[in-house]
Design a protein around this motif. Structure first.
Motif, PDB file in Angstrom:
ATOM      1  N   ALA A 122     131.725  29.547  47.139  1.00 32.34           N
ATOM      2  CA  ALA A 122     130.642  28.758  46.548  1.00 32.34           C
ATOM      3  C   ALA A 122     130.212  27.661  47.517  1.00 32.34           C
ATOM      4  O   ALA A 122     130.985  27.244  48.390  1.00 32.34           O
ATOM      5  CB  ALA A 122     131.107  28.141  45.233  1.00 32.34           C
ATOM      6  N   PRO A 123     128.970  27.156  47.397  1.00 34.62           N
ATOM      7  CA  PRO A 123     128.539  26.040  48.241  1.00 34.62           C
ATOM      8  C   PRO A 123     129.431  24.826  48.031  1.00 34.62           C
ATOM      9  O   PRO A 123     130.000  24.624  46.948  1.00 34.62           O
ATOM     10  CB  PRO A 123     127.105  25.763  47.758  1.00 34.62           C
ATOM     11  CG  PRO A 123     126.671  27.007  47.066  1.00 34.62           C
ATOM     12  CD  PRO A 123     127.912  27.600  46.474  1.00 34.62           C
ATOM     13  N   GLY A 139     121.467  16.052  44.084  1.00 35.17           N
ATOM     14  CA  GLY A 139     122.768  16.470  43.587  1.00 35.17           C
ATOM     15  C   GLY A 139     122.953  17.970  43.509  1.00 35.17           C
ATOM     16  O   GLY A 139     123.927  18.432  42.910  1.00 35.17           O
ATOM     17  N   SER A 140     122.053  18.732  44.110  1.00 38.64           N
ATOM     18  CA  SER A 140     122.129  20.194  44.048  1.00 38.64           C
ATOM     19  C   SER A 140     122.288  20.784  45.446  1.00 38.64           C
ATOM     20  O   SER A 140     121.582  20.374  46.372  1.00 38.64           O
ATOM     21  CB  SER A 140     120.874  20.770  43.401  1.00 38.64           C
ATOM     22  OG  SER A 140     120.811  22.177  43.572  1.00 38.64           O
ATOM     23  N   PRO A 141     123.175  21.775  45.620  1.00 39.82           N
ATOM     24  CA  PRO A 141     123.251  22.435  46.930  1.00 39.82           C
ATOM     25  C   PRO A 141     121.982  23.194  47.272  1.00 39.82           C
ATOM     26  O   PRO A 141     121.748  23.522  48.430  1.00 39.82           O
ATOM     27  CB  PRO A 141     124.454  23.385  46.775  1.00 39.82           C
ATOM     28  CG  PRO A 141     124.627  23.573  45.308  1.00 39.82           C
ATOM     29  CD  PRO A 141     124.181  22.290  44.673  1.00 39.82           C
ATOM     30  N   ALA A 142     121.146  23.465  46.271  1.00 38.15           N
ATOM     31  CA  ALA A 142     119.891  24.174  46.528  1.00 38.15           C
ATOM     32  C   ALA A 142     118.922  23.347  47.351  1.00 38.15           C
ATOM     33  O   ALA A 142     117.914  23.880  47.825  1.00 38.15           O
ATOM     34  CB  ALA A 142     119.234  24.568  45.206  1.00 38.15           C
ATOM     35  N   LEU A 143     119.208  22.070  47.543  1.00 35.41           N
ATOM     36  CA  LEU A 143     118.348  21.224  48.365  1.00 35.41           C
ATOM     37  C   LEU A 143     118.204  21.810  49.764  1.00 35.41           C
ATOM     38  O   LEU A 143     117.181  21.640  50.421  1.00 35.41           O
ATOM     39  CB  LEU A 143     118.929  19.811  48.437  1.00 35.41           C
ATOM     40  CG  LEU A 143     118.124  18.746  49.187  1.00 35.41           C
ATOM     41  CD1 LEU A 143     116.742  18.593  48.575  1.00 35.41           C
ATOM     42  CD2 LEU A 143     118.859  17.426  49.184  1.00 35.41           C
ATOM     43  N   ARG A 357     127.399  32.456  44.971  1.00 33.81           N
ATOM     44  CA  ARG A 357     126.861  33.785  45.239  1.00 33.81           C
ATOM     45  C   ARG A 357     127.875  34.673  45.946  1.00 33.81           C
ATOM     46  O   ARG A 357     127.529  35.750  46.442  1.00 33.81           O
ATOM     47  CB  ARG A 357     125.587  33.672  46.102  1.00 33.81           C
ATOM     48  CG  ARG A 357     124.425  32.982  45.384  1.00 33.81           C
ATOM     49  CD  ARG A 357     123.145  33.004  46.222  1.00 33.81           C
ATOM     50  NE  ARG A 357     122.922  34.269  46.879  1.00 33.81           N
ATOM     51  CZ  ARG A 357     122.451  35.358  46.269  1.00 33.81           C
ATOM     52  NH1 ARG A 357     122.161  35.316  44.974  1.00 33.81           N
ATOM     53  NH2 ARG A 357     122.282  36.475  46.943  1.00 33.81           N
ATOM     54  N   SER A 358     129.112  34.244  45.995  1.00 32.66           N
ATOM     55  CA  SER A 358     130.138  35.018  46.695  1.00 32.66           C
ATOM     56  C   SER A 358     130.677  36.172  45.859  1.00 32.66           C
ATOM     57  O   SER A 358     131.265  37.107  46.395  1.00 32.66           O
ATOM     58  CB  SER A 358     131.290  34.099  47.112  1.00 32.66           C
ATOM     59  OG  SER A 358     131.949  33.569  45.964  1.00 32.66           O
TER      60      SER A 358
END
Length: 376
Positions: A122-123, A139-143, A357-358
């Motif tokens: 995971a991120p 606060g999101s890894p999607a940044l 996404r792993s």
């Protein structure tokens, strides 16, 4: 006759000029007279050496002082103003020179390279900042993920047994168009009917097309348009800003019965605010819904099989969503804000990270228990 020193001679000349009554010196020597004559001549020409009568070269000193004052006027004042501005707003300096731990913006995140294979995990954790309308990915890894369609990249096409490179390339382009239209089209996201997207599906797939049309008219558990499309109720929420973050991959290879199998696996992060939120209120609460969607397509030889050229044939589709009210099948993703979570259904499943996404997407994942999210 003893010689008169230059200092004594100068004292005598000064007192004589001022009408003083100092004692007259003795007759100067020939050398003294030569020195005095030379000094008078230099004085008349303005060539007295520095230190003789004039002291330091005050004209040059004064000129240098004036230049320094002008330099401060043109350089010092702007520098002082700039320092004052930085003191009030240190975030204008790139990086974190004062050790604040944050630059106050989302722009500084380094984009990730495209995903070409399943990640190993995971991120990593990021600062737990609360999302707002102005900073919906705080606060999101999607940044660090790509913006919208830029995150859906078709791989370089190659020939597959029975199909040319150009045929494979065209099919990959059709697949990409379908994913963009089904998950990122503003009209679809606002709850619109994705008829144009449905028309991209091969007409011979009546089961898929009929199921989706029924789901769009009256959704229920058995007829859920969210299996293929991302839709929100415009009466409740709207997308915060104009960016949806996307990450995933598309792969292809030989399929069954001489076909080309195309596998797509993408996660979409949708930032939303309540529909009633003023657009000018940058500090308004935002939340996020995360959708992972896996769809498999198949390109078959139209000479050997009954297929429609230029259309997509779907062999499997599954999805899961994070932060959407559990057990509600009305055709819309239903994001929950902080106040909603205390009144909604109690999660019954294990804790899940919607950004992970792993793990392979298994059949029936979307039908599993309502899990607890480790983050949104």
């Amino acid at each position: 006759m003893p010689e008169i020193s230059d200092d004594d001679w100068e004292k005598f000349l000064r007192e004589s000029g001022e009408g003083g009554s100092g004692d007259a010196p003795k007759e100067p020597s020939a050398r003294a007279r030569m020195v005095a004559a030379r000094l008078r001549e230099q004085e008349a020409k303005g060539q007295l050496p520095e230190g003789w009568r004039t002291g330091p070269a005050w004209r040059d000193t004064e000129e240098r002082a004036r230049r320094r004052r002008r330099l401060w006027t043109f350089v010092g004042v702007p520098v002082a103003a700039a320092l004052a501005f930085v003191a009030m707003k240190p975030s204008v300096i790139p990086g974190d020179p004062f050790g604040t731990g944050s630059d106050g913006t989302d722009v500084a995140a380094t984009p990730l390279p495209p995903e070409t294979a399943a990640p190993s995990g995971a991120p990593g954790e990021v600062d737990p900042d609360a999302p707002t309308q102005a900073r919906p990915f705080a606060g999101s890894p999607a940044l660090q993920w790509a913006d919208g369609a830029a995150g859906i990249v078709a791989p370089a096409a190659t020939a597959v047994k029975g199909f040319s490179k150009a045929q494979v390339q065209d099919y990959l382009a059709l697949t990409r168009t379908f994913l963009v239209d089904a998950n990122l089209d503003p009209a679809v996201l606002k709850g619109g009917s994705p008829n144009a997207v449905l028309n991209q599906i091969d007409p011979i797939q009546t089961d898929v097309r009929d199921l989706m049309r029924t789901a769009l008219r009256k959704a229920d558990k058995e007829h859920d348009p969210l299996l293929l499309f991302s839709r929100f109720d415009p009466a409740e929420v709207r997308i915060a800003g104009n960016v949806v973050k996307t990450r995933g991959r598309m792969t292809f290879g030989p399929g069954k019965n001489g076909s080309v199998a195309v596998h797509t696996d993408y996660t979409f992060v949708y930032p939303v605010v309540r529909a009633s939120t003023p657009t000018a209120d940058g500090d308004a609460e935002a939340t996020r819904t995360i959708v992972r969607r896996v769809i498999d397509f198949e390109m078959s030889d139209p000479v050997r099989y009954q297929v429609t050229p230029g259309k997509l044939f779907i062999t499997a589709y599954r999805m899961t969503s994070g932060n959407s009210t559990c057990g509600r099948f009305d055709g819309y993703l239903r994001p929950e804000f902080l106040a909603d979570r205390s009144t909604g259904p109690t999660p019954t499943g294990p804790e899940e990270d919607p950004y992970d996404r792993s793990k392979e997407f298994t059949e029936g994942a979307a039908e599993g228990p309502c899990g607890t999210l480790s983050r949104i």
